[in-house]
Structure formats: structure tokens, C-alpha cells
Scaffold this active site. Structure first.
Site, PDB file in Angstrom:
ATOM      1  N   LYS A 108     -11.941   1.302  -1.806  1.00 46.67           N
ATOM      2  CA  LYS A 108     -10.754   1.699  -2.582  1.00 46.67           C
ATOM      3  C   LYS A 108     -11.521   1.831  -4.002  1.00 46.67           C
ATOM      4  CE  LYS A 108      -7.590   1.095   0.925  1.00 46.67           C
ATOM      5  NZ  LYS A 108      -7.192   0.107   1.786  1.00 46.67           N
ATOM      6  N   HIS A 167      -5.272  -2.992  -3.075  1.00 43.17           N
ATOM      7  CA  HIS A 167      -4.831  -1.973  -3.970  1.00 43.17           C
ATOM      8  C   HIS A 167      -4.971  -2.575  -5.314  1.00 43.17           C
ATOM      9  CE1 HIS A 167      -4.238   0.767  -0.750  1.00 43.17           C
ATOM     10  NE2 HIS A 167      -3.703  -0.087  -0.128  1.00 43.17           N
ATOM     11  N   SER A 181       0.661  -1.122  -0.070  1.00 44.56           N
ATOM     12  CA  SER A 181      -0.006   0.033  -0.065  1.00 44.56           C
ATOM     13  C   SER A 181       0.723   1.295  -0.028  1.00 44.56           C
ATOM     14  CB  SER A 181      -0.816  -0.041   1.184  1.00 44.56           C
ATOM     15  OG  SER A 181      -0.222  -0.330   2.396  1.00 44.56           O
TER      16      SER A 181
END
Ligand SMILES: *Cc1c(COP(=O)(O)O)cnc(C)c1O
Length: 413
Positions: A246, A211, A183
């Protein structure tokens, strides 16, 4: 009044210590202005800080789905999932997440942090062994500590060291945990290599794809898909965890894997069992988001073009600065400057130009590796990236000049 000295009165001094070390954090009040623009503490900024990698968080289809979900199911879930909180929306979302990741079953959580601190202790305990990449996210580390398993922390991405540690461990139950995309650095873990080691040493592999989900792989199916990893080998030995706040643009997280492993997690994960289920309106928004993630490949191609553009723009400027741009082909681009105060000064210089790029300091990153974490998003335009590159080139030239003067001054003394 009790005037004996007490540790309770030491907090002001302890906060002052944070100030001295440039480690005091503060929040800013943020309002979205559309695209990658944010109003931050009242000032309009072009932001490179968001994990909304596909630019979906503000998408009208998601807001519409959330409203429809609220009208259909109400706002709150009303209970924990094993009592009465498992709404039809959450159930449908789990089926769609499983289909999307090509894994048999998924379990939907209200947050990624809660997922990892809960599932790790559900998988291993005292007497078992856990192997953790040195740069793993805090919630994997906290989950490892909560589990009471013996923790072996291997140097970042060092599969040789991991192999040796697995071979040396007498534990019968071994769990390897790793971020799939790190990250704060943006590099991608060697998942085929990790899986092969886990097979050799009969370990279970838990990967955190916060991610990579939505960003990597065909249709954004994530890091496993990026490496073409699917089928019985994967289902037997891999638990795939990813977050939904995200790239998916909403909130929450899930873990997916075989029917049996997911059933076990459903039975044993305390952060799942003893927490109110996520509001169904979020599942409604997420189902709309999944469709866009899957269908709008153009968002990923655009993002990839921006990554290449940023790196090509910055590379020539770094000589003489002492800064390094970490190797990364993902939306997370780490410009490591070293000192906390230098990272903060760089952030401040960009802020004065209307650019918002967060400085990340220890303990989030190792000592001496303070950095700007540049997060790109499909919401950025090429002109946005060019603006950031131009500002960083100026700052780099100034920094190189300062270093040069320091060297000359030292030489003439
Ligand atoms: C953001 C993040 C989490 C936490 O997820 P939340 O849904 O924000 O709680 C977990 N793991 C990684 C690698 C993350 O980046």
C-alpha cells in the site's frame, strides 16, 4: 453421459444469482498512465481507488532498486525462508523495518493476507479466546477461524463491550485483534485504549496497520507512532503488523514485536514456513521505498491537505441525499450510499466523467452500507480532488432531487 442432476451443474444459476443481487464482481485490465491516472479497460481515468497512498508505486527509484536487486540476487528466492529463501536482501529489510517501527525485530512475509491467516493461529488455539472488532479485515477473520480459538466479535470500536467480553472470558490466553485504520471506513482504532484493556485483562494485542503504515505518525512510522506508543509496555504486549503493497508501494507485509514473540512466530507460522520466500528484488525495492517514506514528509502533508479539501468540498452537498461521509482523517474516505444498485449507479455516473471510484458492496461491507470508497493519494493534485468533488456534487443534487420527487409522489397518493 451421466444425466443425473448434480450440484456441479448449478454454478451457472449461482452466478446468475450474484448478477441479480448486483454482487457479481469483475476485473478490469489496468495500465498506469502516471500520477493518479490509470487506463482502465482501455479508457483513461482519474482514479481514486489505489492504496498507493504516497504515490510511490511508480517511483523510478523503486524500479531501479528492483532491477539492481534482480541483477544481484536473481529473480526468484528459490525456497522457503527456513530452507534457503531468506536472502541477504530480506534479512536487511527486516532489520530496517524493525528500526523504522522502533520495535526489536520484524519478520517479512510475501503478503499481508498470508501474514494474518498464519500468525493468528500461531498465537492462539483451541481453548484460547480471541476478540475481534466487527469491521476487521477478512484476513484477520480467516486467521481467527483457522486458529480454532473461541471468537468474540465486539461491535466496531466499542471498547466497553470489549472490556466486558474480556472480563467474562475464563480463557487464560486472550488475543485482541484489530485493524489500526479500518480499510473500508478509514477511521483509526483507539490503540491506547486497546492497549490499556489488554493490560488490564492480560491479553496480547495484534494490530493490522495496512492503511496507517507510511501514512500516519512522524516519518510515516504508523499508527503506534501516531499515538506515541513505544517502549517496553508496547514491546511486551503488542504485535504490529503492516502491509508493504500500500503506502510502501511494493508488495508483502511484516509483523514486528519483541524478539521472543517474533521468534515464536518464525517457529510456528505455517504460511511463513511452508511458502516460498518473497523474491529478494522486492526487498531491494522496499528498502529504497522505506527511505523515501521516511524522508519525504511532503508526501504526507500533501495527502493530508487533500483529505481536508475533499471533506470540506463534500460536506455541504450531502444534505437531502441520504448519503453519509464516514468520519475519517485518513486517506480512506467512505461515502456510504446504502443500496448496492445505487452505489453501482453512482460509480457508473462518475466513470462516464472519467473518474474511477470503486463501489464497495457486501460482503466486503455490511448489508445496506454499500459505498464509494474514495482513496486519496499524494499522487493526486488539488485540481484532481476538485474534479471529483464537482462530479459528486452534481450526482448528489440529482439524488436529492429524485428523493424529493419520490416523497412528493408518495404524499400526493
Ligand atoms: C490489504 C490488507 C491486507 C492484505 O494485505 P496483502 O498484502 O494485500 O495481502 C491485510 N489487512 C488489511 C487491513 C488490508 O487492508
Amino acid at each position: 453421459m451421466d444425466l443425473n442432476p448434480s450440484w456441479i451443474d448449478e454454478f451457472p444459476a449461482r452466478i446468475a444469482e450474484l448478477d441479480h443481487a448486483h454482487l457479481r464482481r469483475r476485473r478490469r485490465v489496468v495500465t498506469p498512465l502516471g500520477g493518479a491516472r490509470l487506463q482502465i479497460d482501455g479508457e483513461p481515468m482519474l482514479a481514486f481507488c489505489s492504496n498507493d497512498y504516497l504515490g510511490l508505486a511508480g517511483h523510478p527509484a523503486l524500479a531501479e532498486a528492483a532491477c539492481a536487486g534482480a541483477r544481484e540476487f536473481g529473480v526468484g528466492s528459490g525456497g522457503s525462508p527456513l530452507v534457503s529463501g531468506h536472502s541477504a536482501a530480506n534479512a536487511a529489510l527486516e532489520r530496517e523495518l524493525a528500526a523504522f517501527t522502533r520495535l526489536p525485530r520484524a519478520l517479512y512475509f510475501y503478503a499481508g493476507y498470508a501474514t494474518n491467516i498464519g500468525i493468528v493461529p500461531a498465537l492462539v488455539g483451541a481453548g484460547d479466546a480471541l476478540f475481534s472488532d466487527a469491521l476487521n479485515h477478512a484476513c484477520l477473520i480467516d486467521g481467527a477461524r483457522l486458529s480454532r480459538a473461541q471468537i468474540h466479535r465486539y461491535p466496531h470500536a466499542d471498547l466497553g463491550a470489549l472490556d466486558a467480553a474480556l472480563a467474562a472470558s475464563p480463557a487464560r490466553r486472550k488475543l485482541v485483534v484489530s485493524d489500526a485504520v479500518f480499510s473500508m471506513d478509514g477511521d483509526i482504532a483507539d490503540l491506547p485504549g486497546l492497549l490499556a484493556l489488554c493490560e488490564r485483562h492480560d491479553a496480547l494485542l495484534l494490530i493490522d496497520d495496512a492503511h496507517g503504515f507510511g501514512v500516519l505518525g512522524p516519518q510515516g512510522r504508523g499508527s503506534l507512532a501516531h499515538f506515541g506508543l513505544e517502549g517496553p509496555r508496547v514491546e511486551r504486549r503488542v504485535l504490529y503488523m503492516a502491509t508493504l503493497g500500500k503506502a510502501a508501494g511494493v508488495a508483502g507485509a511484516f509483523v514486528a514485536g519483541s524478539d521472543t514473540l517474533v521468534e515464536w512466530l518464525l517457529q510456528k507460522t505455517r504460511s511463513y514456513i511452508f511458502a516460498t520466500a518473497a523474491p529478494p528484488l522486492l526487498a531491494s525495492a522496499l528498502r529504497a521505498s522505506l527511505r523515501l517514506v521516511e524522508q519525504e514528509e511532503e508526501r504526507r502533508t500533501h495527502l493530508q491537505r487533500l483529505v481536508v479539501r475533499l471533506r470540506a468540498g463534500l460536506a455541504p452537498a450531502l444534505a437531502g441525499t441520504g448519503w453519509t461521509l464516514r468520519d475519517s482523517s485518513t486517506a480512506v474516505q467512505a461515502l456510504v450510499v446504502g443500496r448496492n444498485d445505487e452505489a453501482l449507479a453512482l460509480m457508473e455516473g462518475l466513470r462516464e466523467r472519467g473518474l474511477w471510484v470503486p463501489a464497495i458492496r457486501p460482503p466486503t461491507v455490511p448489508q445496506g452500507e454499500a459505498r464509494l470508497r474514495i482513496a486519496l493519494s499524494a499522487a493526486h493534485t488539488e485540481a484532481d480532488v476538485d474534479r471529483l468533488v464537482a462530479a459528486l456534487l452534481e450526482a448528489a443534487a440529482r439524488s436529492a432531487g429524485t428523493r424529493e420527487r419520490d416523497r412528493n409522489a408518495a404524499a400526493s397518493r
